[in-house]
Design an enzyme around this catalytic site. Sequence first.
Site, PDB file in Angstrom:
ATOM      1  N   TYR A  28      80.831  -4.380  29.207  1.00 14.44           N
ATOM      2  CA  TYR A  28      81.074  -3.927  30.583  1.00 14.44           C
ATOM      3  C   TYR A  28      80.323  -4.807  31.580  1.00 14.44           C
ATOM      4  O   TYR A  28      80.890  -5.269  32.570  1.00 14.44           O
ATOM      5  CB  TYR A  28      80.643  -2.473  30.721  1.00 14.44           C
ATOM      6  N   VAL A  29      79.030  -5.048  31.312  1.00 14.20           N
ATOM      7  CA  VAL A  29      78.227  -5.885  32.203  1.00 14.20           C
ATOM      8  C   VAL A  29      78.833  -7.279  32.320  1.00 14.20           C
ATOM      9  O   VAL A  29      78.944  -7.842  33.418  1.00 14.20           O
ATOM     10  CB  VAL A  29      76.770  -5.965  31.699  1.00 14.20           C
TER      11      VAL A  29
ATOM     12  N   ALA B 165      94.208   4.831  39.071  1.00 14.14           N
ATOM     13  CA  ALA B 165      94.037   5.829  40.136  1.00 14.14           C
ATOM     14  C   ALA B 165      94.361   7.239  39.670  1.00 14.14           C
ATOM     15  O   ALA B 165      94.948   8.024  40.407  1.00 14.14           O
ATOM     16  CB  ALA B 165      94.906   5.459  41.332  1.00 14.14           C
TER      17      ALA B 165
ATOM     18  N   ASN C 137      90.928  -1.198  40.671  1.00 13.34           N
ATOM     19  CA  ASN C 137      89.939  -0.190  40.300  1.00 13.34           C
ATOM     20  C   ASN C 137      89.870   0.081  38.800  1.00 13.34           C
ATOM     21  O   ASN C 137      88.818   0.473  38.282  1.00 13.34           O
ATOM     22  CB  ASN C 137      90.244   1.117  41.041  1.00 13.34           C
TER      23      ASN C 137
END
Length: 258
Positions: free
Chosen positions: A157-158, A13, A90
């Site tokens: 990443y995928v 964050a 996140n």
Amino acid sequence: MRFKDKIVLVTGATRNTGIGIAAQFIREGATVCVNGSSKENLEAGAAHLNAMDLINFHLFEADISDIDQVVSMFEQIKQKFGRLDILINNAANQGLGMKFDTMPSEDFLKVLKVNLLGTFQVSQQAVKIMLPQKSKGVIVNLGSNVSTRAIHDRTAYVTSKGGIDALTRSMAIDLAPRGIRVNMVAPGYILTDRWEELSPEVIKRRRENIPLGIEATSGDISEAVAFLASDAAKNISGERLVVDGGCSAQHLPMDIDL
């Protein structure tokens, strides 16, 4: 305010979407635990939040791929607040510039250790705090539309985001009977500071790829996350909310759909 007096942890964050998510919860009454992987990142994130006149947050340094650092972070959170109401997973390694045929296996693993293993480790520690609570808790993972529509030169990443899809469903069915909801927001293009390095031509091409014609802002993603974390979604678990301007619905962009 939807999250008055709630304790919320947002990983990664300290910039871009993570800052937007943290700001959303602070504005809606929550006390936010801001996680970052380094002191420098946390200081930068705090400066962004302070510039928005937001002060109801606390900084927690931890590399989420390191289980010892994750455990230490949760010990600090539990000691300071005694509970955790909402977790937003996140944090992510973007895995930029990694071509499949030349990518070292250690780089592939580095991305998975943050994005997939890190999400698992943080969630597991959060659940240990949430389960004894009367109000239990809510977890929202950040996935991506690329988990079902792959993009070039981003194999690690995928792959990691495909894993987040499956992890979200698995967590949801294991934890639902025990009172914890788990969902995921899957963004497409998001306007971040990385766009500052793009040429006007590339930005124009990206926007032409989006049926709505405009990329998401951190606010768009934050609103989706907040909805899934709120009581308005109290009967939703194991779901994937796509926020990509319609990209996932189309076969080809309009200008080449001939």
